[in-house]
Scaffold this active site. Structure first.
Site, PDB file in Angstrom:
ATOM      1  N   ASN A   9       0.870  -1.179   0.000  1.00 18.32           N
ATOM      2  CA  ASN A   9       0.000   0.000   0.000  1.00 18.32           C
ATOM      3  C   ASN A   9       0.901   1.222   0.000  1.00 18.32           C
ATOM      4  OD1 ASN A   9      -1.780   2.068   0.506  1.00 18.32           O
ATOM      5  ND2 ASN A   9      -2.310   1.400   2.581  1.00 18.32           N
ATOM      6  N   TRP A  10       0.928   1.908  -1.132  1.00 17.60           N
ATOM      7  CA  TRP A  10       1.830   3.064  -1.253  1.00 17.60           C
ATOM      8  C   TRP A  10       1.258   4.323  -0.600  1.00 17.60           C
ATOM      9  CZ3 TRP A  10       5.182   3.664  -6.283  1.00 17.60           C
ATOM     10  CH2 TRP A  10       6.107   2.611  -6.328  1.00 17.60           C
ATOM     11  N   LYS A  11       0.003   4.270  -0.177  1.00 19.82           N
ATOM     12  CA  LYS A  11      -0.615   5.439   0.465  1.00 19.82           C
ATOM     13  C   LYS A  11      -0.404   6.673  -0.432  1.00 19.82           C
ATOM     14  CE  LYS A  11       0.066   3.039   4.800  1.00 19.82           C
ATOM     15  NZ  LYS A  11       0.250   3.067   6.233  1.00 19.82           N
ATOM     16  N   HIS A  88      -9.331   1.109   5.193  1.00 19.94           N
ATOM     17  CA  HIS A  88      -8.023   1.294   5.823  1.00 19.94           C
ATOM     18  C   HIS A  88      -8.174   2.230   7.024  1.00 19.94           C
ATOM     19  CE1 HIS A  88      -3.887   2.379   6.572  1.00 19.94           C
ATOM     20  NE2 HIS A  88      -3.555   1.290   5.905  1.00 19.94           N
ATOM     21  N   GLU A  90      -6.453   4.553   8.107  1.00 19.32           N
ATOM     22  CA  GLU A  90      -6.206   5.978   7.837  1.00 19.32           C
ATOM     23  C   GLU A  90      -7.443   6.632   7.235  1.00 19.32           C
ATOM     24  OE1 GLU A  90      -2.571   5.386   5.674  1.00 19.32           O
ATOM     25  OE2 GLU A  90      -1.589   4.779   7.545  1.00 19.32           O
ATOM     26  N   GLU A 158      -4.886  -5.108  10.530  1.00 15.79           N
ATOM     27  CA  GLU A 158      -3.846  -4.100  10.727  1.00 15.79           C
ATOM     28  C   GLU A 158      -4.090  -3.389  12.058  1.00 15.79           C
ATOM     29  OE1 GLU A 158      -1.995  -2.811   6.715  1.00 15.79           O
ATOM     30  OE2 GLU A 158      -3.754  -1.579   7.058  1.00 15.79           O
ATOM     31  N   GLY A 164       3.165   1.962  10.733  1.00 15.73           N
ATOM     32  CA  GLY A 164       4.155   3.031  10.615  1.00 15.73           C
ATOM     33  C   GLY A 164       4.919   3.325  11.888  1.00 15.73           C
ATOM     34  N   SER A 202       3.918  -2.435  10.082  1.00 16.01           N
ATOM     35  CA  SER A 202       5.369  -2.525  10.307  1.00 16.01           C
ATOM     36  C   SER A 202       5.970  -3.851   9.864  1.00 16.01           C
ATOM     37  CB  SER A 202       5.712  -2.231  11.771  1.00 16.01           C
ATOM     38  OG  SER A 202       5.384  -0.891  12.091  1.00 16.01           O
TER      39      SER A 202
HETATM   40  P1  13P Z   1       3.429   0.156   7.454  1.00 12.59           P
HETATM   41  O1  13P Z   1       3.894  -1.124   6.825  1.00 12.59           O
HETATM   42  O2  13P Z   1       4.160   1.361   6.956  1.00 12.59           O
HETATM   43  O3  13P Z   1       3.372   0.037   8.945  1.00 12.59           O
HETATM   44  O4  13P Z   1       1.911   0.394   6.969  1.00 12.59           O
HETATM   45  C1  13P Z   1       0.996  -0.654   7.060  1.00 12.59           C
HETATM   46  C2  13P Z   1      -0.234  -0.268   6.356  1.00 12.59           C
HETATM   47  O5  13P Z   1      -0.973   0.607   6.785  1.00 12.59           O
HETATM   48  C3  13P Z   1      -0.556  -0.966   5.104  1.00 12.59           C
HETATM   49  O6  13P Z   1      -1.855  -0.705   4.702  1.00 12.59           O
END
Ligand code: 13P
Length: 244
Positions: A9-11, A88, A90, A158, A164, A202
């Site tokens: 997931n590149w966000k 997600h 976020e 997640e 993160g 992570s």
């Molecule tokens: P990280 O791997 O940067 O912790 O992010 C996980 C994530 O939110 C994937 O959707």
């Protein structure tokens, strides 16, 4: 056996200059692993021809209409995506997405012929209160539509506090939640035993192998470590090593 999935997931990261990263990842396929990247929507069409699964990160519930700035599931499919993330954390946090909204977006994904990766997970406060499994139950019940199948739906666990942060649950905690999700899916869906279940939060080259060794972990949803091929490829390899 559910197919193993290494998803990135590149966000809100990635410019056209970063397409080389996707080319490098696409060049490193492992036969037993589905490799999938969810780039920003601006890059989907540019990478749709690569031998790589491509997904969106969100979709609107409607197919089209007066919703400035939004993107429909049909548009993602038209651009070349075959999958979309829904729910997600976020988006739940930044855009106030409820479980009902996530379920509606997931149904929009099915309508457009996309597979949904439905994201769930507890906050740190919820974990410390001992509420993790009840939060998971509420999110599964509210976010996963009744017409979900193992073919059109992946569940990503997640923990919000692991995203993160470099902090990951113990493998016992991952095992407990994944077994719980598996049981709930099996209780509700005829093919609940077949839904791929991903862990996210992570995941890195250094911890991927131990995470993939946990029962009911069929792959990972990776944020930061999917942005560079050199970080993501060892995760694909770790998953391939557990698939044989
Ligand atoms: P990280 O791997 O940067 O912790 O992010 C996980 C994530 O939110 C994937 O959707």
């Amino acid at each position: 056996m559910p197919r193993k999935i290494a998803a990135g997931n590149w966000k809100m990261n990635g410019l056209r200059a970063d397409l080389d990263v996707l080319r490098a990842i696409a060049a490193h396929q492992a036969a037993s692993v589905e490799v999938l990247i969810c780039p920003p929507a601006t890059l989907i069409a540019a990478c749709a021809d690569l031998p790589l699964g491509i997904g969106g990160q969100d979709c609107h519930v409607s197919a089209y209409g007066a919703h400035t700035g939004d993107i429909s599931a049909e548009m993602l499919a038209d651009a070349g995506a075959r999958t979309v993330l829904t729910g997600h954390s976020e988006r739940r946090a930044d855009h106030g997405e409820s479980d009902a909204m996530v379920a509606a977006k997931t149904q929009a994904a099915y309508r457009a012929g996309l597979r949904a990766i439905i994201c769930i997970g507890e906050t740190l406060d919820q974990r410390e209160e001992g509420a993790t499994l009840s939060v998971i139950d509420t999110q599964l019940a509210g976010s996963v539509p009744d017409d979900a199948t193992a073919a059109n739906t992946v569940i990503a666990y997640e923990p919000v506090w692991a995203i993160g942060t470099g902090r990951i649950p113990t493998m016992e905690q991952v095992a407990e939640v994944h077994a719980h999700i598996r049981q709930r899916l099996a209780d509700r869906f005829a093919d609940g035993a077949e839904f791929p279940l991903l862990y996210g939060g992570s995941v890195k080259a250094g911890n991927a192998a131990e995470i993939f060794a946990v029962a009911n972990v069929d792959g990972a949803l990776v944020g930061g470590a999917s942005l560079k091929a050199a970080d993501f490829i060892p995760i694909i390899d770790a998953l391939a090593a557990t698939s044989s």
